[in-house]
Design an enzyme around this catalytic site. Structure first.
Site, PDB file in Angstrom:
ATOM      1  CB  CYS B 150      42.408 161.348  64.507  1.00  0.00           C
ATOM      2  SG  CYS B 150      42.192 159.669  65.101  1.00  0.00           S
ATOM      3  CG  HIS B 283      46.547 164.830  67.015  1.00  0.00           C
ATOM      4  ND1 HIS B 283      45.263 165.089  66.588  1.00  0.00           N
ATOM      5  CD2 HIS B 283      46.638 163.474  67.114  1.00  0.00           C
ATOM      6  CE1 HIS B 283      44.611 163.933  66.426  1.00  0.00           C
ATOM      7  NE2 HIS B 283      45.423 162.950  66.747  1.00  0.00           N
ATOM      8  CG  HIS B 317      41.310 161.417  69.879  1.00  0.00           C
ATOM      9  ND1 HIS B 317      40.681 162.116  68.853  1.00  0.00           N
ATOM     10  CD2 HIS B 317      42.412 160.859  69.323  1.00  0.00           C
ATOM     11  CE1 HIS B 317      41.376 161.980  67.745  1.00  0.00           C
ATOM     12  NE2 HIS B 317      42.434 161.236  68.005  1.00  0.00           N
TER      13      HIS B 317
END
Lengths: 231, 388
Positions: B150, B283, B317
Site C-alpha cells: 500500500c 493513510h 483503498h
C-alpha cells in the site's frame, strides 16, 4: 560503490554460485524462526543472513529486493483456494505471503532492520535497476549500507515459461538468489568496487534476475577489495 | 529535497481527471457499490472507476488508467510524448496487482495441464507498468515497478525525486496504479479487514476498508530544468521519508515506530517541523489497527489540534495507487487552500487522542504531509509544498 559482501545460491551448478540445498533453507528457517514464510521469502532471508554474517543491522541499513516472478508459488496456492473452495474461505496467511514485499518484512523482522525497504518487480534488468537504486539511496543519504537481493523460486509459472514464450525464457530455469551488501565507505570494502553503467548494458535482458551476468557473479565469488566490477 | 511537481493526473472513483477529482474531494461523498467488473460472490462494496474496461487481464485496466493519468500529467506539465524523446526520463510506478499473474482461468488451465494462453502470459510479462511505459514512450532512463504493497505509489514518487537529485535522469514520470481484482478482494476479506459498509476511517465504529482502484501520475523535474523551459510548477516535493517497523508481516508496530522515523526523516529533508504543516493527508484505511496506530503516532508527533483526514472514505483503498493519488489530492488541497473533511467520523474515537477533521477547513499554510503505511510494516512520508 564498494561491495562489502556478495552471496549467490542456486539449485543448479552455476559458476560463482553455491549450491542451494534443503539444509541451507532449513538453517535459515530455524535461525530466523520463519514458521510460516514461503520458499521465496526463505531464499531472500537466507541471502540477508549470509550478507550480514555476524554484523548487526542498524537504522542505516536499507534493503532492496528484486524479482521477475516473485512469490508465484504462494500466489498460485491462493488461486487454488479460490478455485477449489468457497470464495470466502481462502487462507489469509497465503494471501498475505503472496504480496511481493512480504519477504522484505521478514528480513526486517529477523534482522531488526528499520531502514528503508523496497520491493521491486519487473522483467527488464530488475537486478541492475535495484543496484542503481541502492546507489541512489546511498548517495541520497537514505542509508549508509544497502542490501540488494534478487531471487527467483522454481514454480509452475517458471517451469512453463519456456513453453509459453520460448524466445524469451530458457528451459529449465534455475532457482536461486544473489545478494550484495553495498556501501560508499572504503572501510566496508571486502569484494571490490562496483561500477554501474546503464549505457553499456546490452546483454542483461534476461528476465531471470540472477542469471543475467554469469561472468560478474563468477568474478565476485573470488573477488577481494582490490577488484573492480562493471555492470 | 527540492523537486518540482510539474504536473499531475488522476483517475479514481471520483472521476477521470483533475477537475472531477477537485469537485469530488469537496462534494458529498459517493458511496461504494458492489463490484460490477469483478466476478465475486462476496457482497463487499468497492469504489470503482467510472470507466468501461477489461479488468483481470494483464496490463488491461491498470495500464488504461495509468495512461489516462499520464496524459493529463504531461499536459499539465506542458509536455508532449514526443517532447520526451532524447531526454533522460525515468519511470517509477507503484503497483500490486499488475506485478502478479492473478488471472484465474489462465492458472486453471496451467494447473490442469490444458493449453494455457501463451498470449495472456506474454501480455503479463510485457505489461509491468513502468517497463511498459518506458517502451511505449521510447524512453531509455531507469524504469522500476515498486511493489511495496500500500506504500508503493508514495515510494515511487520519493524514488523519482531521489533520481532527479542524484542526476540519474532529467525528468521523472512517477506514481501508482492498481485495478480492482478478485484476488486482493478475497484476500483482504479473508484477513477480516473489509467492511460491508462504507468505510469510516478513524471513527470509533470503524470496521474495515473498502477497496478502490485508480491511477495517479506526477511529472517531476529539477527546479532549474522546469524554469529553463519556462514552466512554473505549483508544488514541490520537499521531503521523502521511508522506514520499516521490523515487527510483523501484516500488522503495524503498535507504537508506530517506523512511521515516526519516516515522518521525522521526511521533515529533516524538508527542513521543516511538524508545526509547519497545514494538514496531514493520513493513510487512514478504516481498519481498527491501522487507524489506531496512525492516529496515536500523529498525535504524539504533532501539536495539539493538528488537522488530519483520510480520503479513503471518498475513493477506497486503491493499494498501489493510494500513495500517489493521496499525494495528488494533497497538492489539490494545498492549491485550493481548503482541506477536505474526513467523512463518516462524527466524533473523536476513544483510542485516538485527536479527532480527524469533521468539516472542510480553510488554511493559510503551504506545507502538507501525506503518509502511507503498508503490509510488512513499510512506512512512507511525503512532505509537499505549495509554491508561492
Amino acid at each position: 560503490m564498494f561491495i562489502g559482501n556478495f552471496v549467490a545460491y542456486s539449485d543448479q551448478a552455476l559458476p560463482g554460485f553455491e549450491l542451494l540445498t534443503p539444509e541451507l533453507l532449513k538453517r535459515t528457517r530455524e535461525r530466523a524462526t520463519l514458521r510460516r514464510a514461503d520458499r521465496y521469502t526463505t531464499l531472500i532471508v537466507s541471502a540477508a543472513l549470509a550478507l550480514l554474517g555476524d554484523d548487526a543491522a542498524d537504522d542505516g541499513l536499507a534493503l532492496i529486493t528484486a524479482t521477475a516472478f516473485g512469490t508465484h508459488r504462494t500466489t498460485f496456492s491462493t488461486l487454488d483456494d479460490i478455485l477449489d473452495f468457497p470464495e470466502a474461505q481462502i487462507l489469509p496467511t497465503r494471501f498475505s505471503h503472496s504480496v511481493h514485499n512480504a519477504a522484505a518484512a521478514y528480513v526486517g523482522a529477523a534482522l531488526k532492520m528499520r531502514g528503508p525497504a523496497i520491493a521491486l518487480a519487473g522483467f527488464e534488468q530488475v537486478l541492475c535497476e535495484a543496484l542503481e537504486l541502492a546507489k541512489t539511496f546511498l548517495h541520497g543519504g537514505l542509508c549508509t549500507r544497502a542490501m540488494v537481493i534478487a531471487a527467483e523460486e522454481k514454480a509452475l509459472l517458471t517451469e512453463k515459461a519456456h513453453e509459453l514464450w520460448p524466445e524469451r525464457f530458457a528451459a529449465d530455469m534455475p532457482e536461486g538468489v544473489v545478494g550484495f551488501l553495498l556501501s560508499l565507505s572504503p572501510q566496508d570494502n571486502r569484494r571490490g568496487r562496483l561500477l554501474l553503467d546503464r549505457s553499456a548494458r546490452v546483454s542483461l535482458s534476461s528476465p531471470f534476475t540472477f542469471g543475467g551476468d554469469a561472468k560478474l557473479f563468477q568474478a565476485l565469488a573470488h573477488a577481494d577489495a582490490t577488484s573492480e566490477h562493471h555492470l | 529535497m527540492n523537486v518540482c511537481i510539474s504536473g499531475f493526473g488522476a483517475v479514481s472513483s471520483l472521476g477521470v481527471g483533475l477537475e472531477a477529482t477537485r469537485q469530488g474531494l469537496y462534494a458529498p461523498p459517493k458511496l461504494p457499490t458492489l463490484p460490477t467488473r469483478v466476478d465475486t460472490s462476496l457482497r463487499l462494496p468497492v469504489f470503482e472507476v467510472p470507466l468501461a474496461g477489461e479488468s483481470g487481464q494483464p496490463g488491461g485496466f491498470t495500464n488504461t488508467m495509468l495512461e489516462l493519468a499520464l496524459t493529463e500529467a504531461l499536459d499539465q506539465a506542458g509536455l508532449t510524448r514526443s517532447s520526451l524523446a532524447g531526454r533522460k526520463v525515468g519511470v517509477c510506478i507503484g503497483t500490486t496487482v499488475a506485478c502478479q499473474l492473478n488471472n484465474i482461468p489462465f492458472y486453471d488451465d496451467l494447473r490442469s495441464g490444458r493449453a494455457a494462453s501463451a498470449d495472456l502470459f506474454r501480455r503479463y510479462v510485457v505489461s509491468a507498468p513502468a517497463e511498459w511505459l518506458r517502451r511505449e514512450l521510447k524512453l531509455d532512463g531507469p524504469a522500476i515497478n515498486v511493489s511495496n504493497a500500500c506504500a508503493s505509489g508514495a515510494d515511487a514518487i520519493g524514488i523519482g525525486a531521489l533520481w532527479l537529485e542524484q542526476g540519474a535522469c532529467d525528468l521523472v514520470i512517477a506514481g501508482g496504479a492498481d485495478e480492482l481484482n478478485k484476488v486482493p478482494l478475497d484476500g483482504f476479506h479473508a484477513l477480516g479487514i473489509c467492511s460491508k459498509q462504507p468505510c469510516r476511517p478513524f471513527a470509533a465504529d470503524r470496521d474495515g476498508l473498502n477497496l478502490g482502484e485508480g491511477a495517479g501520475v506526477m511529472v517531476l523535474e529539477r527546479p532549474d530544468d522546469a524554469k529553463r523551459r519556462g514552466h512554473c510548477p505549483r508544488h514541490t516535493l520537499a521531503g521523502f521519508g521511508k522506514a520499516a517497523d521490523a515487527y510483523h508481516i501484516t500488522q503495524p508496530h503498535p507504537d508506530g515506530v517506523g512511521l515516526e522515523i519516516a515522518i521525522t526523516n521526511a521533515f529533516r529533508q524538508a527542513k521543516a517541523k511538524p508545526a509547519d504543516v497545514a494538514f496531514i493527508n493520513a493513510h487512514g484505511t478504516g481498519t481498527d489497527v491501522n487507524d489506531r496506530v496512525e492516529g496515536q503516532t500523529l498525535a504524539r508527533l504533532f501539536p495539539p489540534n493538528f488537522a488530519y483526514m483520510s480520503t479513503k472514505s471518498l475513493v477506497g483503498h486503491t493499494l498501489g495507487a493510494a500513495g500517489a493519488l493521496e499525494a495528488i489530492f494533497t497538492c489539490i488541497m494545498l492549491e485550493q487552500g481548503v482541506v477536505a473533511r474526513n467523512h463518516r467520523c462524527p466524533a473523536c474515537p476513544p483510542d485516538i487522542p485527536v479527532a480527524p477533521l469533521s468539516a472542510d477547513l480553510a488554511f493559510d499554510g503551504d506545507l502538507a504531509l501525506s503518509t502511507s503505511l503498508a503490509f510488512g510494516g513499510s512506512n512512507t512520508a511525503l512532505v509537499i509544498k505549495r509554491m508561492s
